[in-house]
Scaffold this active site. Structure first.
Site, PDB file in Angstrom:
ATOM      1  N   TRP A 107      -5.076 -11.997  -8.092  1.00 49.91           N
ATOM      2  CA  TRP A 107      -4.809 -10.571  -7.900  1.00 49.91           C
ATOM      3  C   TRP A 107      -4.776  -9.846  -9.240  1.00 49.91           C
ATOM      4  CZ3 TRP A 107      -5.940  -9.279  -3.291  1.00 49.91           C
ATOM      5  CH2 TRP A 107      -5.660 -10.127  -2.229  1.00 49.91           C
ATOM      6  N   ASP A 177       2.691  -5.319 -10.706  1.00 50.06           N
ATOM      7  CA  ASP A 177       2.376  -5.563  -9.302  1.00 50.06           C
ATOM      8  C   ASP A 177       3.463  -6.505  -8.763  1.00 50.06           C
ATOM      9  OD1 ASP A 177       1.457  -6.381  -6.843  1.00 50.06           O
ATOM     10  OD2 ASP A 177      -0.504  -7.091  -7.552  1.00 50.06           O
ATOM     11  N   LYS A 201       5.066  -8.121   2.681  1.00 48.88           N
ATOM     12  CA  LYS A 201       5.642  -9.438   2.383  1.00 48.88           C
ATOM     13  C   LYS A 201       7.169  -9.364   2.471  1.00 48.88           C
ATOM     14  CE  LYS A 201       1.608  -9.876  -0.368  1.00 48.88           C
ATOM     15  NZ  LYS A 201       0.803 -10.723   0.505  1.00 48.88           N
TER      16      LYS A 201
HETATM   17  N1  PMP Z   1      -1.169  -8.225  -5.295  1.00 49.75           N
HETATM   18  C1  PMP Z   1      -0.544  -9.325  -4.860  1.00 49.75           C
HETATM   19  C2  PMP Z   1       0.369 -10.042  -5.801  1.00 49.75           C
HETATM   20  C3  PMP Z   1      -0.767  -9.784  -3.562  1.00 49.75           C
HETATM   21  O1  PMP Z   1      -0.159 -10.886  -3.128  1.00 49.75           O
HETATM   22  C4  PMP Z   1      -1.635  -9.075  -2.712  1.00 49.75           C
HETATM   23  C5  PMP Z   1      -1.882  -9.473  -1.279  1.00 49.75           C
HETATM   24  N2  PMP Z   1      -1.685 -10.742  -0.922  1.00 49.75           N
HETATM   25  C6  PMP Z   1      -2.283  -7.947  -3.219  1.00 49.75           C
HETATM   26  C7  PMP Z   1      -2.008  -7.534  -4.502  1.00 49.75           C
HETATM   27  C8  PMP Z   1      -3.232  -7.150  -2.367  1.00 49.75           C
HETATM   28  O2  PMP Z   1      -2.476  -6.467  -1.449  1.00 49.75           O
HETATM   29  P1  PMP Z   1      -3.088  -5.541  -0.306  1.00 49.75           P
HETATM   30  O3  PMP Z   1      -3.667  -6.456   0.699  1.00 49.75           O
HETATM   31  O4  PMP Z   1      -1.886  -4.775   0.166  1.00 49.75           O
HETATM   32  O5  PMP Z   1      -4.105  -4.661  -0.940  1.00 49.75           O
END
Ligand code: PMP
Length: 366
Positions: A107, A177, A201
């Site tokens: 990510w 993030d 989450k």
């Molecule tokens: N950042 C992290 C640390 C994540 O775990 C995730 C999703 N698993 C995301 C970003 C992306 O999130 P979204 O699906 O809400 O765009």
């Protein structure tokens, strides 16, 4: 009683049962209004109260005021955390400046790639070469004193690593993030320029991203951005510039209230640590049958990742666990193995059941 499994899914993830029961109870006739909150105007009395209650509960958990003196604004946006990968540089990466990225997982890698589309985004630290099995020590993040901001990911959902301490980078705003660990432990917001998290989450259902922005950073965006993608414009209208994701915001408020009723973020951290330690002990005491993916010093309290001796056994583990009502354990496809996500709504009893299952499985197949 409804049938409820032990849900270790990484997201959308388990929600607290009392919250789901409250939603059910007030769904058809919301607090005597004769309509559902799903059907109420986002400018009407019912939703206005919900919106305010959510922000107040989040602010209380985070030790933040909600008035004009508050250091940070809480903003609700759509598009998931991934949209923030683009919005952060669009709003904060001012011309002639560079942004610094700490790359601790896929990510974080995507966040850096989005920023590179907008301007000069520099990777100042990366653990890509060792399969993202660790995070940096806080004094090793590679601070760039000239950067417009330093971006990092506090919890790496896929690999199961976490940076629980806050890096130090002088006056450079920290952007984090926190999609998979916001509200799981106390947070000193004074140290951060901007924090964001997709809700699905620890916070609530999918559909809303919570963005917490230090007020001076509300002014940095170029004027040609769409209004709904500009933090300052959204904050100025209390995220009601357009129709917000009302149902998701309502649930985030209920989850935040549930956390407050259970002792706030310090108590949440104690529960998280206790759950994580149980699982890591089960891994470490398995004589090598279970092998943790993350280096011990970088282990996450939210996502516990581990391998079994071979892929056939891993598939068997997931299958037999599901038969025992332990679901959502298959690791992310890029890492393989097993991942147990133990967010706020996964209680100690569920983790104890999983540990018991791990011991029985090993006895049968080890
Ligand atoms: N950042 C992290 C640390 C994540 O775990 C995730 C999703 N698993 C995301 C970003 C992306 O999130 P979204 O699906 O809400 O765009």
């Amino acid at each position: 009683m409804a049938h409820r499994v032990h849900n270790f899914g990484a997201g959308p993830a388990a929600l607290p049962l009392p919250v789901l029961e409250q939603v059910r109870d007030e769904l058809i006739d919301f607090r005597g209004a004769g309509l559902s909150i799903l059907e109420a105007s986002h400018r009407g009395a019912q939703y206005s109260a919900v919106h305010r209650e959510t922000t107040e509960a989040l602010a209380e958990l985070l030790g933040l005021g909600t008035g004009p003196d508050a250091s940070h604004a809480i903003v609700y946006m759509g598009g998931g955390a991934r949209t923030q990968f683009g919005l952060v540089p669009m709003n904060l990466l001012t011309p002639g400046r560079q942004a610094a990225y700490v790359v601790t997982g896929r990510w974080a890698e995507m966040a850096a790639a989005e920023a590179a589309k907008r301007g000069d985004a520099r990777v100042v630290w990366s653990s890509a070469e060792s399969g993202f099995d660790h995070v940096p020590a806080v004094d090793q993040v590679g601070c760039d004193p000239g950067a417009a901001y330093l971006h990092y990911t506090s919890n790496n959902t896929v690999v199961g690593t976490q940076l629980r301490e806050t890096p130090e980078c002088g006056a450079v705003p920290l952007v984090c993030d926190m999609s998979s660990d916001l509200l799981s432990r106390p947070l000193d917001l004074d140290r951060f320029g901007l924090v964001y998290a997709g809700a699905q989450k620890n916070l609530g259902p999918a559909g809303v991203t919570v963005v917490i922005v230090r007020k001076d950073l509300l002014e940095t965006a170029p004027g040609d951005l769409p209004d709904t993608l500009t933090y300052g414009k959204m904050a100025a209208k209390d995220s009601l510039l357009n129709t917000p994701p009302v149902f998701a915001i309502y649930l985030v408020g209920l989850v935040a209230r549930w956390l407050l009723d259970r002792g706030g973020l310090a108590a949440a951290a104690e529960r998280s640590e206790a759950k994580a330690l149980l699982l890591y002990r089960a891994i470490d005491d398995s004589g090598g049958f279970y092998r943790g993916h993350a280096r011990a010093s970088s282990r996450s309290w939210m996502n516990v990742t581990f391998r079994l001796p071979d892929e056939r056994l891993e598939a068997r583990f997931v299958e037999e666990a599901a038969a025992a009502d332990l679901v959502g354990l298959k690791g992310h496809r890029s890492v393989g193995g097993i991942r147990a996500s133990i967010y706020n709504a996964v209680d100690l009893g569920s983790v104890e059941r999983l540990v018991q299952f791990m011991m029985e499985f090993r006895a049968r197949h080890g």
